[in-house]
Design a protein around this motif. Structure first.
Motif, PDB file in Angstrom:
ATOM      1  N   ILE A   1       2.181   6.037  -3.505  1.00 51.38           N
ATOM      2  CA  ILE A   1       2.539   6.374  -2.118  1.00 51.38           C
ATOM      3  C   ILE A   1       1.831   5.426  -1.156  1.00 51.38           C
ATOM      4  CG2 ILE A   1       2.334   8.146  -0.324  1.00 51.38           C
ATOM      5  CD1 ILE A   1       2.650  10.240  -2.634  1.00 51.38           C
ATOM      6  N   LEU A   2       0.552   5.112  -1.427  1.00 48.23           N
ATOM      7  CA  LEU A   2      -0.168   4.145  -0.600  1.00 48.23           C
ATOM      8  C   LEU A   2       0.527   2.775  -0.629  1.00 48.23           C
ATOM      9  CD1 LEU A   2      -3.967   4.795  -1.321  1.00 48.23           C
ATOM     10  CD2 LEU A   2      -2.709   5.269   0.779  1.00 48.23           C
ATOM     11  N   HIS A   3       1.002   2.391  -1.800  1.00 48.49           N
ATOM     12  CA  HIS A   3       1.702   1.111  -1.925  1.00 48.49           C
ATOM     13  C   HIS A   3       2.967   1.109  -1.078  1.00 48.49           C
ATOM     14  CE1 HIS A   3       4.882  -1.322  -4.046  1.00 48.49           C
ATOM     15  NE2 HIS A   3       3.984  -2.249  -3.801  1.00 48.49           N
ATOM     16  N   ASN A   4       3.724   2.206  -1.113  1.00 51.70           N
ATOM     17  CA  ASN A   4       4.956   2.292  -0.323  1.00 51.70           C
ATOM     18  C   ASN A   4       4.664   2.241   1.176  1.00 51.70           C
ATOM     19  OD1 ASN A   4       6.354   2.497  -2.723  1.00 51.70           O
ATOM     20  ND2 ASN A   4       6.519   4.733  -2.640  1.00 51.70           N
ATOM     21  N   ILE A   5       3.579   2.896   1.585  1.00 48.83           N
ATOM     22  CA  ILE A   5       3.191   2.874   3.002  1.00 48.83           C
ATOM     23  C   ILE A   5       2.739   1.469   3.396  1.00 48.83           C
ATOM     24  CG2 ILE A   5       1.513   3.735   4.688  1.00 48.83           C
ATOM     25  CD1 ILE A   5       1.481   6.383   3.116  1.00 48.83           C
TER      26      ILE A   5
ATOM     27  N   THR B   1      -0.790  -3.271  -3.925  1.00 52.18           N
ATOM     28  CA  THR B   1      -1.202  -2.587  -2.695  1.00 52.18           C
ATOM     29  C   THR B   1      -2.178  -3.445  -1.907  1.00 52.18           C
ATOM     30  OG1 THR B   1      -0.900  -0.426  -3.761  1.00 52.18           O
ATOM     31  CG2 THR B   1      -2.219  -0.480  -1.744  1.00 52.18           C
ATOM     32  N   LEU B   2      -3.150  -4.019  -2.607  1.00 49.97           N
ATOM     33  CA  LEU B   2      -4.140  -4.857  -1.940  1.00 49.97           C
ATOM     34  C   LEU B   2      -3.502  -6.094  -1.323  1.00 49.97           C
ATOM     35  CD1 LEU B   2      -7.041  -4.590  -4.525  1.00 49.97           C
ATOM     36  CD2 LEU B   2      -7.093  -3.759  -2.168  1.00 49.97           C
ATOM     37  N   ALA B   3      -2.448  -6.595  -1.944  1.00 51.25           N
ATOM     38  CA  ALA B   3      -1.762  -7.771  -1.397  1.00 51.25           C
ATOM     39  C   ALA B   3      -1.259  -7.504   0.023  1.00 51.25           C
ATOM     40  CB  ALA B   3      -0.594  -8.162  -2.297  1.00 51.25           C
ATOM     41  N   TYR B   4      -0.943  -6.243   0.323  1.00 49.85           N
ATOM     42  CA  TYR B   4      -0.426  -5.889   1.644  1.00 49.85           C
ATOM     43  C   TYR B   4      -1.520  -5.542   2.646  1.00 49.85           C
ATOM     44  CZ  TYR B   4       4.315  -5.632  -0.288  1.00 49.85           C
ATOM     45  OH  TYR B   4       5.521  -5.944  -0.866  1.00 49.85           O
ATOM     46  N   ILE B   5      -2.646  -5.008   2.182  1.00 53.86           N
ATOM     47  CA  ILE B   5      -3.607  -4.428   3.128  1.00 53.86           C
ATOM     48  C   ILE B   5      -4.860  -5.259   3.367  1.00 53.86           C
ATOM     49  CG2 ILE B   5      -2.809  -2.096   2.601  1.00 53.86           C
ATOM     50  CD1 ILE B   5      -5.372  -1.616   1.034  1.00 53.86           C
ATOM     51  N   VAL B   6      -5.124  -6.270   2.516  1.00 49.21           N
ATOM     52  CA  VAL B   6      -6.363  -7.028   2.733  1.00 49.21           C
ATOM     53  C   VAL B   6      -6.227  -7.900   3.974  1.00 49.21           C
ATOM     54  CG1 VAL B   6      -7.117  -7.109   0.339  1.00 49.21           C
ATOM     55  CG2 VAL B   6      -5.591  -8.881   1.188  1.00 49.21           C
TER      56      VAL B   6
END
Length: 527
Positions: A78-82, A119-124
């Protein structure tokens, strides 16, 4: 519902566990399909809840339990989708989600490991990129997974991920210029070629977009040109029926063939109907409604504007180039999505290469430009339309900064153009530049009149003398590239963006509180 069940204890009994299980399942599936739902989850506190789940030691210690493992897997998914949504990164930053997710990359569980990397690829943040790449082999792993997904001819998936989903994550990493060469080194070009030749428009579009993003690096661009059959594969898709494929392919070819070089402008065909001396607005589709509001406000004041409302990118790059070349000034509408978009970067860099005057507008709350966009912004004055201030405040600042550039000479006449509205009878604007007086380098600083016109006429020696006279001589080197015009811009920045102004003095010039107070007093002496 999840928060309430959490407070009761989700594993207490089946009456609590089963509703919890089905709620997580629903959110997992539908946040993948609906960006609107994913964004709403972020705004409702789901990022915090899912992050707490992933960092909860009792859960991590009991990962062997089927139900506990499911909660961890669903929470991370879910975090990845967000995370794939734009404008939500601050939710992850506020509760340090990246620090919680990072250890999962070392997990023995291959699914958790892969979803954690994506997920990290999107949020870092850009400055955290080196740690992600160097310590985790993220780029190498994602490229390997793309290859394995392509090898799986039947399902065309690896660990549940399609090639286009994995390439989408890789494209986010490619925005960071330091990652571009690494992606090529790991052998991604062969996989991109396979995806371009496949029949799935999503694979073709995402691989072309990643190539477009990579092509901003000159060395990488040459590697793309030299890769056998890659450029011909792109050329074959130039007239693809899918608009996104067509846009990304043409965008990539625009850079690969050197059309972004201003020197190539004379070799291109130019429309005789191209508008001139207008305001060019460079923006991301996500900010379209706010851009329309700004557009209408400027048009009502008699300004002539050029906007690509359809954001067709590749199909209108020639029109974009003509419009930027003939503009009086460019408005750069900054946001997270703007930075990630290769189309927006193409417009911004072309503006920069032509040395066109541009005015940055902040379109997204809590966004701090970094990377290539931060480099273009530099210490330049920007106007904050993100909603932090009442709309009229940045608008009045923008109107003042425009100084009539791009304004119709005849009020009530044609004052707006776009890619399909380039009338040869479009009226020319009046450009009201401030008349500047000039001074010789030997002119003492105290002899300069305290008007904005003479302030902007200060040369580098005048600025140095001014700093010395105000007890700020230790900043002479830091201000060595700043003249009176930029000093006056700093003073205006203090009025329109005080928080950014003071942060810049501290971060970029290394000023202490006492230094900042002295510098403010020095600016007050300039009228």
């Amino acid at each position: 519902m999840l928060k309430q069940m959490n407070s009761l204890g989700i594993f207490k009994n089946d009456d609590i566990w089963f509703p919890t299980y089905y709620t997580y399942m629903t959110l997992w599936n539908y946040s993948d399909a609906s960006e609107k739902l994913a964004r709403s989850l972020a705004e409702s506190g789901a990022v915090k809840l899912m992050t707490l789940n992933l960092g909860h030691k009792p859960y991590l210690d009991n990962m062997h339990s089927k139900n506990v493992y499911y909660v961890l897997k669903a929470s991370l998914s879910i975090l990845h989708n967000i995370a794939r949504c734009t404008g939500v990164k601050h939710h992850f930053k506020e509760i340090k989600t990246a620090e919680v997710v990072m250890p999962l990359i070392s997990s023995n569980d291959e699914f958790l490991k892969s979803i954690a990397m994506l997920t990290l690829a999107y949020i870092v943040e850009e400055e955290e990129n080196a740690k992600l790449i160097d310590e985790t082999n993220t780029i190498k792993n994602i490229v390997t997974w793309i290859h394995r997904a392509l090898e799986n001819k039947q399902k065309r998936r690896f660990r549940g991920f399609t090639p286009w989903e994995l390439t989408q994550g890789l494209a986010k990493l490619a925005v960071n210029d330091s990652n571009k060469a690494k992606i090529i080194e790991e052998g991604a070009l062969g996989d991109f070629l396979s995806m371009l030749r496949h029949t799935d428009p999503k694979e073709q579009a995402n691989s072309a977009e990643c190539i477009w993003t990579l092509s901003f690096d000159k060395t990488v661009r040459q590697a793309i040109i030299d890769f056998p059959e890659l450029v011909p594969a792109l050329e074959e898709l130039q007239e693809h029926e899918n608009t996104v494929v067509r846009k990304n392919v043409k965008g990539a070819l625009w850079l690969i063939k050197g059309e972004n070089d201003p020197a190539a402008s004379s070799n291109r065909p130019h429309s005789a109907l191209a508008p001139k001396n207008h305001i060019f607005i460079s923006y991301s589709w996500n900010e379209k409604e706010l851009v329309k509001k700004i557009y209408n406000s400027l048009a009502a004041e008699g300004y002539k504007l050029w906007v690509d409302w359809e954001q067709m990118g590749g199909s209108t790059l020639q029109a974009m180039a003509d419009a930027v070349e003939n503009s009086a000034v460019v408005l750069v509408c900054m946001s997270e999505r703007y930075k990630q978009s290769p189309n927006c970067r193409t417009e911004a860099e072309y503006t920069f290469q032509l040395r066109k005057d541009y005015i940055p507008l902040m379109m997204q709350k809590r966004y701090r430009p970094d990377g290539w966009l931060g480099a273009i912004l530099g210490a330049k004055l920007f106007f904050d339309f993100s909603g932090k201030y009442p709309y009229e405040k940045p608008l009045q600042g923008l109107l003042k900064e425009l100084r009539g550039r791009g304004k119709s000479a005849h009020p009530g006449g044609v004052n707006s153009v776009d890619e399909t509205d380039a009338s040869p009878d479009a009226v020319q604007p009046v450009v009201n530049n401030v008349a500047l007086t000039t001074s010789s380098p030997s002119t003492p600083i105290n002899s300069l009149a305290t008007t904005s016109a003479t302030c902007v006429a200060m040369n580098h020696e005048h600025v140095e003398n001014w700093l010395v006279s105000k007890g700020l001589q230790r900043f002479s080197n830091a201000f060595s590239q700043i003249d009176g015009q930029l000093i006056w811009q700093l003073k205006k920045m203090r009025e329109t963006a005080p928080e950014y102004f003071h942060n810049s003095l501290e971060r970029q010039f290394g000023m202490t509180l006492i230094d900042i107070l002295r510098f403010n007093a020095a600016l007050d002496s300039l009228h």
